[in-house]
Design a protein around this motif. Sequence first.
Motif, PDB file in Angstrom:
ATOM      1  N   THR A  87       0.928  -1.111  -0.154  1.00 16.52           N
ATOM      2  CA  THR A  87       0.007  -0.105  -0.060  1.00 16.52           C
ATOM      3  C   THR A  87       0.780   1.217  -0.085  1.00 16.52           C
ATOM      4  N   LEU A  88       1.912   1.365   0.942  1.00 18.10           N
ATOM      5  CA  LEU A  88       2.739   2.507   0.949  1.00 18.10           C
ATOM      6  C   LEU A  88       3.456   2.716  -0.433  1.00 18.10           C
ATOM      7  N   LEU A  89       4.142   1.642  -0.818  1.00 19.86           N
ATOM      8  CA  LEU A  89       4.983   1.771  -2.076  1.00 19.86           C
ATOM      9  C   LEU A  89       4.351   2.262  -3.333  1.00 19.86           C
ATOM     10  N   ALA A  90       2.932   1.959  -3.238  1.00 21.30           N
ATOM     11  CA  ALA A  90       1.878   2.453  -4.437  1.00 21.30           C
ATOM     12  C   ALA A  90       2.025   3.936  -4.133  1.00 21.30           C
ATOM     13  N   ALA A  91       1.716   4.339  -3.093  1.00 23.56           N
ATOM     14  CA  ALA A  91       1.754   5.981  -3.147  1.00 23.56           C
ATOM     15  C   ALA A  91       3.113   6.739  -3.008  1.00 23.56           C
ATOM     16  N   LEU A  92       4.140   6.174  -3.326  1.00 21.05           N
ATOM     17  CA  LEU A  92       5.352   6.846  -3.090  1.00 21.05           C
ATOM     18  C   LEU A  92       5.765   7.416  -4.890  1.00 21.05           C
ATOM     19  N   PRO A  93       6.797   8.161  -4.703  1.00 21.22           N
ATOM     20  CA  PRO A  93       7.326   8.671  -5.900  1.00 21.22           C
ATOM     21  C   PRO A  93       7.710   7.445  -6.923  1.00 21.22           C
ATOM     22  N   ALA A  94       7.797   7.724  -8.279  1.00 22.11           N
ATOM     23  CA  ALA A  94       8.012   6.625  -9.007  1.00 22.11           C
ATOM     24  C   ALA A  94       9.352   6.274  -8.955  1.00 22.11           C
ATOM     25  N   GLY A  95       9.479   4.630  -9.295  1.00 24.03           N
ATOM     26  CA  GLY A  95      10.629   4.006  -9.099  1.00 24.03           C
ATOM     27  C   GLY A  95      10.992   3.213  -7.484  1.00 24.03           C
ATOM     28  N   LEU A  96      10.282   3.956  -6.383  1.00 17.37           N
ATOM     29  CA  LEU A  96      10.429   3.685  -5.086  1.00 17.37           C
ATOM     30  C   LEU A  96       9.514   2.242  -5.050  1.00 17.37           C
ATOM     31  N   ASP A  97      10.196   1.283  -4.976  1.00 10.51           N
ATOM     32  CA  ASP A  97       9.507  -0.081  -5.013  1.00 10.51           C
ATOM     33  C   ASP A  97      10.020  -1.204  -3.960  1.00 10.51           C
ATOM     34  N   THR A  98      10.806  -0.705  -2.879  1.00 11.77           N
ATOM     35  CA  THR A  98      11.293  -1.582  -1.965  1.00 11.77           C
ATOM     36  C   THR A  98      11.337  -0.651  -0.746  1.00 11.77           C
ATOM     37  N   LEU A  99      10.966  -1.555   0.257  1.00  8.68           N
ATOM     38  CA  LEU A  99      10.939  -0.809   1.699  1.00  8.68           C
ATOM     39  C   LEU A  99      11.614  -1.631   2.738  1.00  8.68           C
ATOM     40  N   SER A 100      12.273  -0.741   3.675  1.00  8.53           N
ATOM     41  CA  SER A 100      13.070  -1.172   4.624  1.00  8.53           C
ATOM     42  C   SER A 100      12.399  -0.155   5.890  1.00  8.53           C
ATOM     43  N   LEU A 101      12.015  -1.144   6.998  1.00  8.63           N
ATOM     44  CA  LEU A 101      11.300  -0.313   7.725  1.00  8.63           C
ATOM     45  C   LEU A 101      12.355  -0.378   9.195  1.00  8.63           C
ATOM     46  N   THR A 102      12.479   0.948   9.858  1.00 12.55           N
ATOM     47  CA  THR A 102      13.269   1.085  10.902  1.00 12.55           C
ATOM     48  C   THR A 102      12.406   1.557  12.086  1.00 12.55           C
ATOM     49  N   CYS A 103      12.888   2.248  13.031  1.00 16.48           N
ATOM     50  CA  CYS A 103      12.181   2.702  14.190  1.00 16.48           C
ATOM     51  C   CYS A 103      12.194   4.268  14.359  1.00 16.48           C
ATOM     52  N   THR A 104      13.040   4.788  13.833  1.00 16.69           N
ATOM     53  CA  THR A 104      13.177   6.234  13.999  1.00 16.69           C
ATOM     54  C   THR A 104      13.594   6.888  12.665  1.00 16.69           C
ATOM     55  N   GLY A 105      13.324   8.296  12.257  1.00 16.42           N
ATOM     56  CA  GLY A 105      13.923   8.811  11.169  1.00 16.42           C
ATOM     57  C   GLY A 105      15.392   8.807  11.076  1.00 16.42           C
ATOM     58  N   SER A 106      16.072   8.979  12.371  1.00 14.43           N
ATOM     59  CA  SER A 106      17.222   9.008  12.446  1.00 14.43           C
ATOM     60  C   SER A 106      17.980   7.861  11.686  1.00 14.43           C
ATOM     61  N   GLU A 107      17.625   6.677  12.252  1.00  7.90           N
ATOM     62  CA  GLU A 107      17.941   5.244  11.668  1.00  7.90           C
ATOM     63  C   GLU A 107      17.714   5.293  10.001  1.00  7.90           C
ATOM     64  N   ALA A 108      16.468   5.643   9.704  1.00  7.95           N
ATOM     65  CA  ALA A 108      16.102   5.654   8.205  1.00  7.95           C
ATOM     66  C   ALA A 108      17.048   6.433   7.437  1.00  7.95           C
ATOM     67  N   ASN A 109      17.822   7.595   7.778  1.00  7.05           N
ATOM     68  CA  ASN A 109      18.579   8.467   7.035  1.00  7.05           C
ATOM     69  C   ASN A 109      19.874   7.680   7.310  1.00  7.05           C
ATOM     70  N   ASP A 110      20.329   7.165   8.528  1.00  4.51           N
ATOM     71  CA  ASP A 110      21.556   6.468   8.613  1.00  4.51           C
ATOM     72  C   ASP A 110      21.716   5.178   7.686  1.00  4.51           C
ATOM     73  N   LEU A 111      20.595   4.394   7.645  1.00  3.86           N
ATOM     74  CA  LEU A 111      20.413   3.360   6.268  1.00  3.86           C
ATOM     75  C   LEU A 111      20.693   3.848   5.156  1.00  3.86           C
TER      76      LEU A 111
END
Length: 436
Positions: free
Chosen positions: A106-130
């Motif tokens: 559901t989430l990937l279908a609503a994201l900008p074109a080409g973003l087709d793979t999701l990795s979940l983290t706990c915080t935005g800091s972790e997401a930016n780190d990754l």
Amino acid sequence: MIGPSTYYRPEHRAALDAHTGELVDRREAVLAPSYRLFYAQPLEFVRGAGTKLYTRDGDDYLDVYNNVPSVGHAHPRVTAAIAEQSARVNTHTRYLDASLIDYAETLLAALPAGLDTLSLTCTGSEANDLALRVARHATGNRGVLVTRHAYHGVTAAVAEVSPSLGGIDALGAHVQLIAPPVGDGSAMVQDARRAIDALVASGDGVAALLIDTAFASDGFVAPSPGVKTALAELARLVRAAGGLVIADEVQPGFGRLGPALWGSALHGLEPELLTMGKPMGNGYPVAGLAARRSVMEPFGREVRYFNTFAGTPVAVAAARATWEVLHDEQLPAHAEILGASLLTGLDELATRHPHAAGARGRGLYAALDIVDPETGAPDETTTIRLVNALRARRVLISASGPHNTALKIRPPLPFSVGDRDRFLTELDAALTELAR
């Protein structure tokens, strides 16, 4: 003191009532000094609902600041989803979980074109780190471009690319600062050319442009044709140098700027990586990185990454419920409509109050500069007084920007017409008081 000048400071202790003073003393005895409190007179809240927070005495405070409870404080659908799932099971992503897959689709279908793979983290800091790890792995480079007063998180890696945390001396040697896209954005593009040349000359090369699509800590920059053009050229330069574009949507994402859902979409950016956080779980720690599979596949093969508490069934329940409320209650469309009227109100106030200038916004994210009436220069002293004056009027707000003089206006998305009117009325009164 590093950070917003509206924080509580030790010299404020003498003015506190007995109960508040005792809590502050106990807190300072056991918590690290890096934990800070808002306001000269700190607040203790015991309950939240919608756009309001309540003290133990039952006083309600209008929340015009906290974007984490994006669909409203203690939304019953979100809290019920968390409670129900935690009463069943809560494991991790090394077991199959249909709810996780459903949410990712559901989430990937609503994201900008080409973003087709999701990795979940706990915080935005972790997401930016990754995201930085992935970009460096994909490009073989280390250098990063960020805006001059950016904030991207608190891990060691992203603190080095967050000049707002500790100033230029805290930056990594592989980091180059560029101007935010104010005006026609030409200064940003010129800075980018210089920064890219410096990174190439140093041997670091260009791994990524990491950009908060609301430029929140730079004082907020609203989407515009000029900004769009500047960012397109910036992205072209970065990619020509071998780097990737990382869109940090931790603050602007999930409909805060309107039905487009993402700041990158409004700017016309098509990033290789996009990070999310804060409003994703309405206060439950959920964040993530969406990326192009062509970037993530080599990383997944060659680098081990796992996060124990990311993507658990409870986290997914919180995220799914938040997503459903966001759309069922049509909050992004509401943000666009109400935000436009809020901006009109801020513009009108700025015509009558010499301390106010530069109102700007998109959706339910806005800023108002506080300036010296004589010179037009940023006025930090008056900003501190204004933030505390609004607190006295039971309105919660803070400030950001290079001089900590831009009012940071980003309420929960259910912000109503009545909330808007209450905020503008109290802001008008507080500005009037300051002019006396």
